[in-house]
Design a protein around this motif. Structure first.
Motif, PDB file in Angstrom:
ATOM      1  N   VAL A 101      49.161  54.144 -61.728  1.00 61.81           N
ATOM      2  CA  VAL A 101      49.625  53.659 -63.026  1.00 61.81           C
ATOM      3  C   VAL A 101      48.553  54.048 -64.039  1.00 61.81           C
ATOM      4  N   THR A 102      48.706  55.208 -64.634  1.00 66.29           N
ATOM      5  CA  THR A 102      47.715  55.716 -65.560  1.00 66.29           C
ATOM      6  C   THR A 102      48.375  56.681 -66.537  1.00 66.29           C
ATOM      7  N   PRO A 324      41.310  55.083 -57.729  1.00 68.82           N
ATOM      8  CA  PRO A 324      41.683  53.906 -56.930  1.00 68.82           C
ATOM      9  C   PRO A 324      40.918  52.645 -57.296  1.00 68.82           C
ATOM     10  N   LYS A 325      39.746  52.800 -57.924  1.00 72.60           N
ATOM     11  CA  LYS A 325      38.939  51.635 -58.264  1.00 72.60           C
ATOM     12  C   LYS A 325      39.404  50.959 -59.553  1.00 72.60           C
ATOM     13  N   VAL A 326      40.103  51.696 -60.412  1.00 71.57           N
ATOM     14  CA  VAL A 326      40.451  51.138 -61.723  1.00 71.57           C
ATOM     15  C   VAL A 326      41.955  51.092 -61.986  1.00 71.57           C
ATOM     16  N   CYS A 327      42.755  51.776 -61.175  1.00 73.25           N
ATOM     17  CA  CYS A 327      44.199  51.883 -61.444  1.00 73.25           C
ATOM     18  C   CYS A 327      45.020  51.235 -60.342  1.00 73.25           C
ATOM     19  N   LEU A 328      46.165  50.701 -60.738  1.00 73.58           N
ATOM     20  CA  LEU A 328      47.130  50.197 -59.773  1.00 73.58           C
ATOM     21  C   LEU A 328      47.891  51.362 -59.157  1.00 73.58           C
ATOM     22  N   ILE A 364      40.851  57.143 -67.380  1.00 74.70           N
ATOM     23  CA  ILE A 364      40.252  55.955 -66.778  1.00 74.70           C
ATOM     24  C   ILE A 364      40.072  54.857 -67.823  1.00 74.70           C
ATOM     25  N   LYS A 365      39.765  55.259 -69.051  1.00 76.01           N
ATOM     26  CA  LYS A 365      39.456  54.287 -70.100  1.00 76.01           C
ATOM     27  C   LYS A 365      40.656  53.392 -70.416  1.00 76.01           C
ATOM     28  N   ILE A 366      41.836  53.991 -70.611  1.00 74.56           N
ATOM     29  CA  ILE A 366      43.009  53.190 -70.976  1.00 74.56           C
ATOM     30  C   ILE A 366      43.446  52.269 -69.833  1.00 74.56           C
ATOM     31  N   PRO A 367      43.516  52.737 -68.560  1.00 71.90           N
ATOM     32  CA  PRO A 367      43.836  51.801 -67.481  1.00 71.90           C
ATOM     33  C   PRO A 367      42.861  50.640 -67.365  1.00 71.90           C
ATOM     34  N   LEU A 368      41.574  50.890 -67.630  1.00 71.25           N
ATOM     35  CA  LEU A 368      40.606  49.803 -67.604  1.00 71.25           C
ATOM     36  C   LEU A 368      40.931  48.742 -68.650  1.00 71.25           C
ATOM     37  N   ALA A 369      41.268  49.224 -69.858  1.00 65.33           N
ATOM     38  CA  ALA A 369      41.592  48.282 -70.932  1.00 65.33           C
ATOM     39  C   ALA A 369      42.870  47.509 -70.624  1.00 65.33           C
ATOM     40  N   MET A 370      43.887  48.189 -70.123  1.00 71.87           N
ATOM     41  CA  MET A 370      45.148  47.519 -69.811  1.00 71.87           C
ATOM     42  C   MET A 370      44.997  46.557 -68.631  1.00 71.87           C
ATOM     43  N   LYS A 371      44.121  46.897 -67.696  1.00 71.73           N
ATOM     44  CA  LYS A 371      43.872  46.003 -66.572  1.00 71.73           C
ATOM     45  C   LYS A 371      43.204  44.720 -67.042  1.00 71.73           C
ATOM     46  N   VAL A 373      43.643  43.189 -69.868  1.00 75.29           N
ATOM     47  CA  VAL A 373      44.580  42.281 -70.537  1.00 75.29           C
ATOM     48  C   VAL A 373      45.777  41.934 -69.655  1.00 75.29           C
ATOM     49  N   GLY A 374      45.744  42.363 -68.384  1.00 67.37           N
ATOM     50  CA  GLY A 374      46.817  42.010 -67.466  1.00 67.37           C
ATOM     51  C   GLY A 374      48.047  42.879 -67.572  1.00 67.37           C
ATOM     52  N   GLY A 375      47.879  44.145 -67.957  1.00 66.79           N
ATOM     53  CA  GLY A 375      49.015  45.065 -68.038  1.00 66.79           C
ATOM     54  C   GLY A 375      49.610  45.322 -66.668  1.00 66.79           C
ATOM     55  N   GLY A 376      50.906  45.610 -66.637  1.00 72.70           N
ATOM     56  CA  GLY A 376      51.601  45.837 -65.381  1.00 72.70           C
ATOM     57  C   GLY A 376      51.744  47.302 -65.047  1.00 72.70           C
ATOM     58  N   HIS A 377      52.955  47.700 -64.598  1.00 75.51           N
ATOM     59  CA  HIS A 377      53.209  49.063 -64.162  1.00 75.51           C
ATOM     60  C   HIS A 377      53.912  49.907 -65.219  1.00 75.51           C
ATOM     61  N   ALA A 378      54.357  49.313 -66.315  1.00 78.10           N
ATOM     62  CA  ALA A 378      55.217  50.037 -67.253  1.00 78.10           C
ATOM     63  C   ALA A 378      54.514  50.496 -68.519  1.00 78.10           C
ATOM     64  N   TRP A 379      53.244  50.129 -68.721  1.00 77.59           N
ATOM     65  CA  TRP A 379      52.592  50.509 -69.978  1.00 77.59           C
ATOM     66  C   TRP A 379      52.454  52.021 -70.174  1.00 77.59           C
ATOM     67  N   PRO A 380      52.369  52.871 -69.105  1.00 81.90           N
ATOM     68  CA  PRO A 380      52.326  54.316 -69.359  1.00 81.90           C
ATOM     69  C   PRO A 380      53.560  54.828 -70.111  1.00 81.90           C
ATOM     70  N   ILE A 381      54.707  54.146 -69.932  1.00 82.21           N
ATOM     71  CA  ILE A 381      55.904  54.541 -70.686  1.00 82.21           C
ATOM     72  C   ILE A 381      55.681  54.311 -72.167  1.00 82.21           C
ATOM     73  N   VAL A 382      55.032  53.209 -72.508  1.00 87.19           N
ATOM     74  CA  VAL A 382      54.716  52.909 -73.907  1.00 87.19           C
ATOM     75  C   VAL A 382      53.761  53.960 -74.464  1.00 87.19           C
ATOM     76  N   ILE A 383      52.775  54.377 -73.664  1.00 90.28           N
ATOM     77  CA  ILE A 383      51.823  55.395 -74.097  1.00 90.28           C
ATOM     78  C   ILE A 383      52.529  56.715 -74.379  1.00 90.28           C
ATOM     79  N   VAL A 384      53.514  57.072 -73.546  1.00 93.78           N
ATOM     80  CA  VAL A 384      54.283  58.311 -73.787  1.00 93.78           C
ATOM     81  C   VAL A 384      54.986  58.241 -75.134  1.00 93.78           C
ATOM     82  N   LEU A 385      55.608  57.108 -75.439  1.00 94.75           N
ATOM     83  CA  LEU A 385      56.298  56.941 -76.722  1.00 94.75           C
ATOM     84  C   LEU A 385      55.316  57.014 -77.885  1.00 94.75           C
ATOM     85  N   VAL A 386      54.145  56.407 -77.707  1.00 87.72           N
ATOM     86  CA  VAL A 386      53.131  56.448 -78.764  1.00 87.72           C
ATOM     87  C   VAL A 386      52.637  57.871 -78.982  1.00 87.72           C
TER      88      VAL A 386
END
Length: 426
Positions: A101-102, A324-328, A364-371, A373-386
């Protein structure tokens, strides 16, 4: 026999560790549960804030780093458009192929290597400056394509481990050196003059009793760059969203100063200048021109490509080893294979280069930030739209209102991270 079983178990555990395996039994989901699982949650939508706050400054900083100052600034709009296209297309393709999830980002190591390519082209084509931009775009695409092919072959034939034979001191010294070069380029970008020329000029003026006011503005810009980088670094100790908060505070202060001074300050020299209107199709049209005039038999270019491929592949593989250390893991997966991830990154870069983009790697930076704040599995879709919005919007108005020291400070933070990681901590 018992000893053999223990040895086999230990070997499997070591292999799983090296390949970044994550052994977690997935929960069984119904079809409806799978669909709900892929829908963005409220916390996933925080990526709407994080995406522009990270992607836009980084895209502008990388493009400004590649084109530099002086004559290179005329190339900035087209290179920026290509970088933003790479961010969007890369996040889309990688989102479909990665095991994690990245999302993706353009690597600062690639940018500093493209700086050397740009300088070579300016020196070789000084009599035909109109060909510099098309050939720069073409050269970046061909180098990115070669990197994608190399990464694919490494992953396909499971040869990624051969990169571990590169001496750590050599790799660390090179990446720390890249950090130093990025820092110098960041300060030069903000100052509007090469910082290595500014320092002796200031010393000569001071010794001879000259007018130091002539160099006061570049030093003021350098001071602002260092202050912005320091504020971002201090804020990062408390939250991964530090870039968002610091950027908002800076923009608020700029508007206050502009209102108090009736628009007299900050001066126009404090902002990046973009001549004309940014065109989404400009990188592609320049590539079509460049491929017709590009010297594909140039030994000088292919020596650059070989260095680019080796260095960037090492940088990308190090990044992927940390995933594997920072991403789901994506839903339903029990483990991730580093060799497959290298192959996926190669496929992504091949597709990206064939569609006019630059080399990218997993973020790595964005997954760390989303982790955080408790982000789930779908935030990469939001990043694509952005990223799609940023790419199609061509935010010229935003770039012209964000102070130059913000982009310089962003690059300086990247440089400090590289130097700290590879020169200090190593």
């Amino acid at each position: 026999r018992s000893c053999s079983r223990v040895q086999a178990r230990d070997a499997r555990a070591m292999q799983d560790s090296l390949l970044g395996a994550v052994a977690e039994e997935p929960k069984k989901k119904t079809c409806l549960g799978s669909v709900v699982h892929m829908l963005p949650t409220m916390r996933d939508w925080l990526a709407v804030l994080l995406g522009p706050a990270v992607s836009l400054p980084l895209s502008v900083s990388y493009a400004a780093l590649i084109t530099g100052s002086g004559a290179g600034q005329t190339l900035f709009p087209v290179v920026l458009q290509q970088v933003m296209w790479s961010q969007f297309a890369g996040s889309l393709v990688l989102g479909l192929s990665t095991q994690f999830v990245t999302t993706c980002n353009v690597d600062p190591v690639a940018s500093i290597l493209f700086v050397t390519l740009a300088k070579r082209l300016f020196a070789q084509l000084h009599d035909m400056p109109e060909l510099v931009l098309p050939q720069l775009i073409t050269g970046m695409i061909l180098a990115s394509l070669a990197t994608g092919i190399f990464l694919y072959l490494l992953g396909r034939f499971r040869l990624g481990s051969i990169l571990s034979f590169v001496p750590y001191t050599v790799l660390g010294g090179f990446l720390a050196g890249v950090g130093i070069l990025i820092a110098l380029e960041a300060l030069s970008l903000a100052a509007g003059i090469d910082v290595l020329e500014l320092i002796p000029s200031t010393i000569i003026l001071a010794v001879n009793g000259g007018d130091l006011g002539s160099v006061s503005f570049p030093w003021l810009q350098i001071g602002l760059v260092c202050s912005y980088a320091t504020a971002t670094g201090l804020a990062r100790r408390y939250t991964q969203f530090s870039s968002v908060y610091v950027l908002l505070v800076v923009m608020l202060l700029v508007e206050i100063v502009r209102g108090v001074s009736n628009g007299a300050y900050p001066q126009s020299e404090c902002f990046l200048k973009i001549e004309g209107v940014m065109d989404v199709t400009a990188p592609f049209s320049n590539f079509l021109i460049g491929i017709q005039t590009f010297d594909l038999l140039s030994l000088d270019f292919w020596s650059f490509v070989m260095s680019f491929v080796v260095v960037l592949s090492l940088s990308f593989c190090l990044c992927m080893a940390a995933l594997p250390k920072v991403c789901l893991l994506k839903g339903g997966r029990r483990r991730a294979d580093l060799q497959d991830e290298i192959k996926n990154c190669g496929i992504t870069n091949i597709i990206l280069a064939l569609t006019g983009g630059q080399a990218i790697c997993q973020s790595i930076k964005i997954p760390l930030a989303m982790k955080q704040v408790g982000g789930g599995h779908a935030w990469p879709i939001v990043i694509v739209l952005v990223n799609f919005t940023i790419c199609m919007w061509s935010p010229q108005a935003v770039i012209s209102t964000v102070p130059l020291f913000v982009f310089g400070g962003t690059m300086l933070m990247l440089a400090i991270d590289l130097i700290e990681e590879w020169l200090v901590h190593s």
